[in-house]
Design an enzyme around this catalytic site. Sequence first.
Site, PDB file in Angstrom:
ATOM      1  N   HIS A  19       0.843  -1.197   0.000  1.00 42.01           N
ATOM      2  CA  HIS A  19       0.000   0.000   0.000  1.00 42.01           C
ATOM      3  C   HIS A  19       0.877   1.246   0.000  1.00 42.01           C
ATOM      4  CE1 HIS A  19      -4.026   1.860   1.428  1.00 42.01           C
ATOM      5  NE2 HIS A  19      -3.211   2.866   1.118  1.00 42.01           N
ATOM      6  N   ASP A  23       1.697   9.284  -5.871  1.00 41.02           N
ATOM      7  CA  ASP A  23       1.762  10.731  -5.642  1.00 41.02           C
ATOM      8  C   ASP A  23       2.053  11.080  -4.183  1.00 41.02           C
ATOM      9  OD1 ASP A  23      -0.770   9.674  -5.146  1.00 41.02           O
ATOM     10  OD2 ASP A  23      -1.844  11.476  -5.743  1.00 41.02           O
ATOM     11  N   GLY A 177      -9.557   8.369  -1.310  1.00 43.99           N
ATOM     12  CA  GLY A 177     -10.069   9.727  -1.157  1.00 43.99           C
ATOM     13  C   GLY A 177     -10.827   9.891   0.152  1.00 43.99           C
ATOM     14  N   GLU A 207     -10.942   3.884   7.804  1.00 44.60           N
ATOM     15  CA  GLU A 207      -9.860   4.837   8.086  1.00 44.60           C
ATOM     16  C   GLU A 207     -10.485   6.128   8.615  1.00 44.60           C
ATOM     17  OE1 GLU A 207      -7.891   6.480   4.637  1.00 44.60           O
ATOM     18  OE2 GLU A 207      -6.020   6.846   5.717  1.00 44.60           O
TER      19      GLU A 207
END
Length: 353
Positions: A19, A23, A177, A207
């Site tokens: 993971h 970017d 996101g 999360e």
Amino acid sequence: MANRVDRALLRLLPKVDLHVHLDGSVRAQTIADLAKEQGMELPVSPGGDLLPYIQVNEECGSLQEYLSKFDFVLPFLQSREALERVAYEIVQQSAEHNCRYVEVRFAPQLHRRKGLTVEDTIRSVVQGLRRGEEEYGVTARVIAICMRNHSYEDNLEVVEAAGRFIGKGVAAVDLAGDEASYPPQWFREVFACSQAKGIPVTIHAGEAGGADNVYEAITHLGAVRIGHGVRLKEDRAILDMVRERKVPLEMCPVSNIQTKAVSGWDAYPIREYFDSGILITINTDNPSVSGTDITKEYEVVADRFGFSLEEIAQLIMNGVEAAFLGEEEKLALKREFGERLQELGIDPAGKTP
Ligand SMILES: O=c1[nH]cnc2c1ncn2[C@H]1C[C@H](O)[C@@H](CO)O1
Ligand SMILES: [Zn+2]
């Protein structure tokens, strides 16, 4: 916890990173180079410190705040050359930490500001990874990300392109996101498509949202792995389901604390998850945004939660088990890791669920 495991030894261990965002892995020097090459302005004078623009600080209060850091780096990652280079450098950085297998994820739609197609972006990242593989002997795959704030059409385009690259560098699809604002239920149709195509799915869940998002990701979006899953502990029944179904969690300790997935290290559930037999894996998420590396992630886990070397070896082998690789490739990696760990005198703890 009085269980210091030597950083130098942790670095030597063969590892995987399942993971890591492309970017979120761009070094300051690379940004400076890319800005120069592309004739783009930087907020500091040449040689100035870009770190405050790239990396979160201790005041980061939420995932949303954490995600705002990506606004700075994305403008520099809009060409084939930039994507190729950054992908290559992730493999290079992986090799520096004896990370032998890496799954690099990125969202193709975020790299189209200057006219690249979704396929162009995937091709460039695969090319960079291949160059890295050849140079460093590391195995690398791509995970194509759908974004929660993108349209159904944009996300579907990513899944369809990923399908064309399966077996040619792409291993899976993901959803990332702002989890707090976009529940997973909204993406059922997108992931129905990946399921129909037989593309493996991992979903960021639990999360910045509760355990029910993990349930939704597994039962409706077809997730066979979960990104983070930190908040699973809020629901016993869902936690039991994850354990029974052996769904690996891609935990990213440093990032998880920064995004406030839990209030702090005292509330971080990694030890209870591991002891209860959940398939925990350790990963970096975003080395440049979080100021981390894979060795540091293991170091934190050993120091704060008293993981022994044998338990760390088990975490590493969990990562190999969870890899989006074919059975033969996985077996070869298991053998390689088993031999290397033996050379180093370490036996995995045998806590396979
Ligand atoms: O930890 C994360 N949770 C959700 N989204 C994330 C996380 N780290 C990075 N992202 C987002 C921001 C990036 O621009 C995007 C693609 O890598 O994925
Ligand atoms: Zn992530």
